[in-house]
Design an enzyme around this catalytic site. Structure first.
Site, PDB file in Angstrom:
ATOM      1  N   ARG A   1       3.167  -2.044  -8.173  1.00 37.60           N
ATOM      2  CA  ARG A   1       3.823  -2.791  -7.166  1.00 37.60           C
ATOM      3  C   ARG A   1       5.258  -2.363  -7.248  1.00 37.60           C
ATOM      4  O   ARG A   1       5.912  -2.405  -8.219  1.00 37.60           O
ATOM      5  CB  ARG A   1       3.676  -4.260  -7.020  1.00 37.60           C
ATOM      6  CG  ARG A   1       4.427  -4.858  -5.941  1.00 37.60           C
ATOM      7  CD  ARG A   1       4.350  -6.317  -5.564  1.00 37.60           C
ATOM      8  NE  ARG A   1       4.836  -6.630  -4.458  1.00 37.60           N
ATOM      9  CZ  ARG A   1       4.796  -8.020  -3.865  1.00 37.60           C
ATOM     10  NH1 ARG A   1       4.424  -8.944  -4.612  1.00 37.60           N
ATOM     11  NH2 ARG A   1       5.547  -8.192  -2.675  1.00 37.60           N
TER      12      ARG A   1
ATOM     13  N   ARG B   1       0.063  -4.331  -0.266  1.00 42.10           N
ATOM     14  CA  ARG B   1       0.337  -4.258  -1.406  1.00 42.10           C
ATOM     15  C   ARG B   1      -0.620  -4.224  -2.608  1.00 42.10           C
ATOM     16  O   ARG B   1      -1.855  -4.838  -2.278  1.00 42.10           O
ATOM     17  CB  ARG B   1       1.420  -5.678  -1.974  1.00 42.10           C
ATOM     18  CG  ARG B   1       0.652  -6.905  -1.871  1.00 42.10           C
ATOM     19  CD  ARG B   1       1.370  -7.846  -1.519  1.00 42.10           C
ATOM     20  NE  ARG B   1       2.134  -7.790  -0.197  1.00 42.10           N
ATOM     21  CZ  ARG B   1       3.443  -8.447   0.007  1.00 42.10           C
ATOM     22  NH1 ARG B   1       3.954  -9.223  -0.870  1.00 42.10           N
ATOM     23  NH2 ARG B   1       3.944  -8.073   1.249  1.00 42.10           N
TER      24      ARG B   1
ATOM     25  N   ASP C   1       0.280  -9.340  -5.557  1.00 44.52           N
ATOM     26  CA  ASP C   1       1.361 -10.172  -5.398  1.00 44.52           C
ATOM     27  C   ASP C   1       1.116 -11.307  -6.030  1.00 44.52           C
ATOM     28  O   ASP C   1      -0.102 -11.943  -6.201  1.00 44.52           O
ATOM     29  CB  ASP C   1       1.368 -10.504  -3.912  1.00 44.52           C
ATOM     30  CG  ASP C   1       2.248 -11.336  -3.536  1.00 44.52           C
ATOM     31  OD1 ASP C   1       3.455 -11.496  -4.186  1.00 44.52           O
ATOM     32  OD2 ASP C   1       2.285 -12.211  -2.366  1.00 44.52           O
TER      33      ASP C   1
END
Length: 189
Positions: free
Chosen positions: A111, A122, A125
């Site tokens: 990330r 992404r 997370d």
């Protein structure tokens, strides 16, 4: 920064740097819940690696985690579906030290926050959803997570493992979950 622990409120201008690293080792561990999400790459493997890395951290102990859920993107909807889950840990880390650990694990999984669009795609997370007995607000972090009551993709998996947990000022996870539309949140077999 304002800190509330078990109903006691204390205000400080800025805590010493060492205080941000960890809660005193003599203090009992607190239960915390971490939301996991992602929609880039092999997210299931990213979840497994993240859970193993977090459990290996000396300040964290994995207790359990929810099933994985496929969910529609939230906020920025024109993107691939996400995988989401919630994990329960015991921690002796202070909130911002825990945040630092989570962000290091995210970086290890590829990330790059500086290159992302808000609510966009992404690899991984990791969000602190809540820490038992603690309300926290600083420039970097607010606990409980400020948008919990809006997010079925968090509340549905959280209800798998802690449906009776009471969020200060919000109510029980199960009640919050029941108040939301669950369409687009599908358990993965």
């Amino acid at each position: 920064m304002r800190l509330r622990v078990a109903g006691v409120v204390g205000a400080r201008a800025s805590p010493p740097a060492a205080e941000c690293l960890a809660v005193s080792l003599t203090e009992a561990a607190r239960r915390c819940w971490i939301g996991l999400g992602g929609n880039v790459g092999d997210v299931a493997i990213s979840f497994d690696l993240a859970l193993a890395a977090l459990d290996a951290d000396p300040g964290l102990t994995l207790r359990r985690h929810s099933r994985r859920y496929r969910t529609r993107a939230w906020g920025l909807e024109a993107q691939a579906d996400f995988l989401n889950a919630v994990a329960e840990f015991d921690t002796v880390l202070a909130p911002e030290a825990l945040l630092d650990v989570l962000q290091a694990v995210e970086r290890a999984q590829g990330r790059r926050r500086d290159d992302e669009t808000r609510w966009g795609p992404r690899t991984l997370d990791l969000d602190i959803l809540a820490i038992e007995g603690l309300a926290w607000h600083s420039a970097r972090l607010t606990l409980p997570h400020p948008r919990l009551s809006e997010r079925a993709f968090v509340l549905v998996p959280w209800a798998d493992i802690a449906s009776n947990f009471e969020l200060p000022g919000l109510g029980r996870v199960s009640d919050l979950c029941a108040s939301l539309d669950h369409s687009g949140v599908e358990a993965i077999p």
